[in-house]
Design a protein around this motif. Structure first.
Motif, PDB file in Angstrom:
ATOM      1  N   ARG A  92      12.007  11.785   7.819  1.00  0.00           N
ATOM      2  CA  ARG A  92      10.829  12.643   7.752  1.00  0.00           C
ATOM      3  C   ARG A  92      10.863  13.638   6.606  1.00  0.00           C
ATOM      4  N   LEU A  93      12.049  13.986   6.105  1.00  0.00           N
ATOM      5  CA  LEU A  93      12.156  14.976   5.043  1.00  0.00           C
ATOM      6  C   LEU A  93      11.901  14.411   3.660  1.00  0.00           C
ATOM      7  N   GLU A  94      11.892  13.073   3.540  1.00  0.00           N
ATOM      8  CA  GLU A  94      11.790  12.432   2.229  1.00  0.00           C
ATOM      9  C   GLU A  94      10.359  12.458   1.683  1.00  0.00           C
ATOM     10  N   GLN A  95      10.276  12.405   0.337  1.00  0.00           N
ATOM     11  CA  GLN A  95       9.006  12.162  -0.318  1.00  0.00           C
ATOM     12  C   GLN A  95       8.695  10.664  -0.244  1.00  0.00           C
ATOM     13  N   ARG A  96       7.514  10.279  -0.672  1.00  0.00           N
ATOM     14  CA  ARG A  96       7.108   8.882  -0.499  1.00  0.00           C
ATOM     15  C   ARG A  96       7.998   7.899  -1.253  1.00  0.00           C
ATOM     16  N   ASP A  97       8.592   8.321  -2.387  1.00  0.00           N
ATOM     17  CA  ASP A  97       9.470   7.396  -3.106  1.00  0.00           C
ATOM     18  C   ASP A  97      10.839   7.282  -2.454  1.00  0.00           C
ATOM     19  N   GLY A  98      11.082   8.059  -1.413  1.00  0.00           N
ATOM     20  CA  GLY A  98      12.360   8.001  -0.717  1.00  0.00           C
ATOM     21  C   GLY A  98      12.329   7.179   0.557  1.00  0.00           C
ATOM     22  N   ILE A  99      11.176   6.570   0.870  1.00  0.00           N
ATOM     23  CA  ILE A  99      11.094   5.778   2.102  1.00  0.00           C
ATOM     24  C   ILE A  99      10.833   4.300   1.819  1.00  0.00           C
ATOM     25  N   THR A 100      11.083   3.866   0.589  1.00  0.00           N
ATOM     26  CA  THR A 100      10.953   2.438   0.303  1.00  0.00           C
ATOM     27  C   THR A 100      12.060   1.668   1.033  1.00  0.00           C
ATOM     28  N   SER A 101      11.831   0.377   1.224  1.00  0.00           N
ATOM     29  CA  SER A 101      12.751  -0.443   2.021  1.00  0.00           C
ATOM     30  C   SER A 101      14.061  -0.753   1.317  1.00  0.00           C
ATOM     31  N   THR A 102      14.171  -0.409   0.035  1.00  0.00           N
ATOM     32  CA  THR A 102      15.411  -0.685  -0.696  1.00  0.00           C
ATOM     33  C   THR A 102      16.266   0.569  -0.913  1.00  0.00           C
ATOM     34  N   ALA A 153      10.424   3.011   8.068  1.00  0.00           N
ATOM     35  CA  ALA A 153      10.184   3.974   6.987  1.00  0.00           C
ATOM     36  C   ALA A 153       9.734   5.276   7.635  1.00  0.00           C
ATOM     37  N   GLY A 154      10.344   6.379   7.234  1.00  0.00           N
ATOM     38  CA  GLY A 154       9.974   7.674   7.783  1.00  0.00           C
ATOM     39  C   GLY A 154      10.603   7.959   9.129  1.00  0.00           C
ATOM     40  N   ASN A 155      10.280   9.109   9.682  1.00  0.00           N
ATOM     41  CA  ASN A 155      10.772   9.626  10.957  1.00  0.00           C
ATOM     42  C   ASN A 155      12.270   9.931  10.865  1.00  0.00           C
ATOM     43  N   VAL A 156      13.164   8.956  11.108  1.00  0.00           N
ATOM     44  CA  VAL A 156      14.582   9.215  10.905  1.00  0.00           C
ATOM     45  C   VAL A 156      15.200   8.125  10.043  1.00  0.00           C
ATOM     46  N   SER A 157      16.211   8.495   9.287  1.00  0.00           N
ATOM     47  CA  SER A 157      17.062   7.508   8.633  1.00  0.00           C
ATOM     48  C   SER A 157      17.992   6.925   9.694  1.00  0.00           C
ATOM     49  N   GLU A 158      18.624   5.773   9.385  1.00  0.00           N
ATOM     50  CA  GLU A 158      19.363   5.070  10.428  1.00  0.00           C
ATOM     51  C   GLU A 158      20.736   4.617   9.934  1.00  0.00           C
ATOM     52  N   TRP A 159      21.746   4.874  10.762  1.00  0.00           N
ATOM     53  CA  TRP A 159      23.068   4.320  10.504  1.00  0.00           C
ATOM     54  C   TRP A 159      23.019   2.792  10.589  1.00  0.00           C
ATOM     55  N   VAL A 160      23.756   2.124   9.696  1.00  0.00           N
ATOM     56  CA  VAL A 160      23.990   0.692   9.821  1.00  0.00           C
ATOM     57  C   VAL A 160      25.499   0.454   9.817  1.00  0.00           C
ATOM     58  N   ALA A 161      25.906  -0.796   9.999  1.00  0.00           N
ATOM     59  CA  ALA A 161      27.318  -1.086  10.248  1.00  0.00           C
ATOM     60  C   ALA A 161      28.216  -0.928   9.020  1.00  0.00           C
ATOM     61  N   ILE A 209       0.846  -1.197   0.000  1.00  0.00           N
ATOM     62  CA  ILE A 209       0.000   0.000   0.000  1.00  0.00           C
ATOM     63  C   ILE A 209       0.884   1.251   0.000  1.00  0.00           C
ATOM     64  N   SER A 210       0.504   2.246  -0.798  1.00  0.00           N
ATOM     65  CA  SER A 210       1.267   3.491  -0.850  1.00  0.00           C
ATOM     66  C   SER A 210       1.315   4.146   0.531  1.00  0.00           C
ATOM     67  N   PRO A 211       2.393   4.850   0.839  1.00  0.00           N
ATOM     68  CA  PRO A 211       2.521   5.467   2.164  1.00  0.00           C
ATOM     69  C   PRO A 211       1.409   6.465   2.453  1.00  0.00           C
ATOM     70  N   ASP A 212       1.049   6.559   3.707  1.00  0.00           N
ATOM     71  CA  ASP A 212       0.188   7.625   4.197  1.00  0.00           C
ATOM     72  C   ASP A 212       0.662   7.978   5.597  1.00  0.00           C
ATOM     73  N   LEU A 213       0.147   9.067   6.139  1.00  0.00           N
ATOM     74  CA  LEU A 213       0.667   9.579   7.403  1.00  0.00           C
ATOM     75  C   LEU A 213       0.239   8.760   8.609  1.00  0.00           C
ATOM     76  N   ASP A 214      -0.626   7.771   8.423  1.00  0.00           N
ATOM     77  CA  ASP A 214      -0.918   6.838   9.507  1.00  0.00           C
ATOM     78  C   ASP A 214       0.162   5.767   9.614  1.00  0.00           C
ATOM     79  N   ARG A 215       0.936   5.583   8.536  1.00  0.00           N
ATOM     80  CA  ARG A 215       1.958   4.533   8.511  1.00  0.00           C
ATOM     81  C   ARG A 215       3.374   5.055   8.705  1.00  0.00           C
ATOM     82  N   ALA A 216       3.605   6.312   8.396  1.00  0.00           N
ATOM     83  CA  ALA A 216       4.968   6.841   8.471  1.00  0.00           C
ATOM     84  C   ALA A 216       4.951   8.360   8.576  1.00  0.00           C
ATOM     85  N   ASN A 217       5.992   8.903   9.178  1.00  0.00           N
ATOM     86  CA  ASN A 217       6.210  10.345   9.263  1.00  0.00           C
ATOM     87  C   ASN A 217       7.166  10.735   8.141  1.00  0.00           C
ATOM     88  N   TYR A 218       6.626  11.329   7.069  1.00  0.00           N
ATOM     89  CA  TYR A 218       7.442  11.711   5.918  1.00  0.00           C
ATOM     90  C   TYR A 218       6.879  13.000   5.341  1.00  0.00           C
TER      91      TYR A 218
END
Length: 254
Positions: free
Chosen positions: A221-231, A182-190, A142-151
């Motif tokens: 949170r600053l990204e558009q919806r195409d910027g919060i995909t899992s890949t 997805a959304g809110n903050v991006s995250e550092w990984v190893a 399902i396409s993102p909406d504000l109930d699922r993510a902060n973006y």
């Protein structure tokens, strides 16, 4: 308290002994951590040069990003560590359930080590978000909406309208029960950043041995919806600090 510490130690120990793994444990820092079972998953989407079928051993990953409250506890125990850039500890106390930001890769690594954990690998992060069915978002197709993510949130103040408390979007939970991937903050990984993986499909890949940029996953949170995909993948020098980048911890299951 001593009783709580003993309970946490028991939960963590029992999850790592022989037999069935617990679906959830509590880390040394008190954060809940969710089991991601061993098995294959497809990393990368159809257009990504990283697309591979990979095998990962079972691991645990924090259900939520590290909060300001937990980070304040870390700072109190490690006086040599400076507070996040631009924020004093007293300011962090006003937003205890928001993800800590303005921390660099080294800060994130130190926190996870203090908590008896580590940063997740890039592959672990993506499997946590994507499951084994190649879903584009942690919650599915399902396409993102504000109930699922902060973006699409351009508030100038991260802690004054920009960020949401962790766990505020349960509709965006991943198939393993992990929130806010997805959304809110991006995250550092190893991992060090690399454009492509080797032609072979390794077990438990950890990225190259050296580099200049570290990987960041999960559009904030600053990204558009195409910027919060899992890949989606991002990269930055490990010294970078941003008001939309935080982290969470992981640990091997055995």
């Amino acid at each position: 308290s001593v009783a709580v510490a003993a309970l946490i130690a028991t939960v963590v120990w029992s999850a790592r002994r022989g037999g069935a793994l617990a679906p959830e444990i509590v880390g040394r820092d008190g954060a809940p951590s969710m089991l991601v079972p061993a098995g294959d998953f497809v990393m990368g989407d159809a257009d990504a040069p990283l697309r591979r079928t990979l095998y990962l051993d079972a691991f645990y990953i924090d259900q939520y990003e590290v909060t300001t409250a937990r980070y304040r506890t870390f700072l109190a125990a490690n006086k040599s560590v400076a507070p996040p850039e631009g924020r004093q500890e007293i300011e962090l106390a006003r937003v205890p359930e928001m993800p800590v930001v303005n921390v660099n890769w080294h800060d994130a690594t130190a926190y996870c080590a203090w908590g008896g954990a580590r940063l997740p690998t890039e592959a672990e992060w993506e499997k946590s978000a994507r499951g084994s069915d190649e879903r584009p978002y942690p919650w599915g197709t399902i396409s993102p909406d504000l109930d699922r993510a902060n973006y699409e949130n351009a508030s100038p103040d991260a802690y004054g309208g920009g960020l949401a408390n962790v766990g505020s979007h349960p509709g965006g939970r991943s198939p393993f029960g992990v929130d806010d991937l997805a959304g809110n903050v991006s995250e550092w990984v190893a991992d060090w950043y690399v454009d492509t993986l080797p032609a072979t499909s390794p077990r438990n890949p950890t990225g190259p041995a050296s580099g200049t940029l570290r990987v960041i996953r999960g559009g904030g949170r600053l990204e558009q919806r195409d910027g919060i995909t899992s890949t989606k993948r991002y990269a930055a020098p490990p010294e970078m600090r941003r008001p939309d980048v935080g982290f969470r911890c992981a640990r091997s299951a055995r």
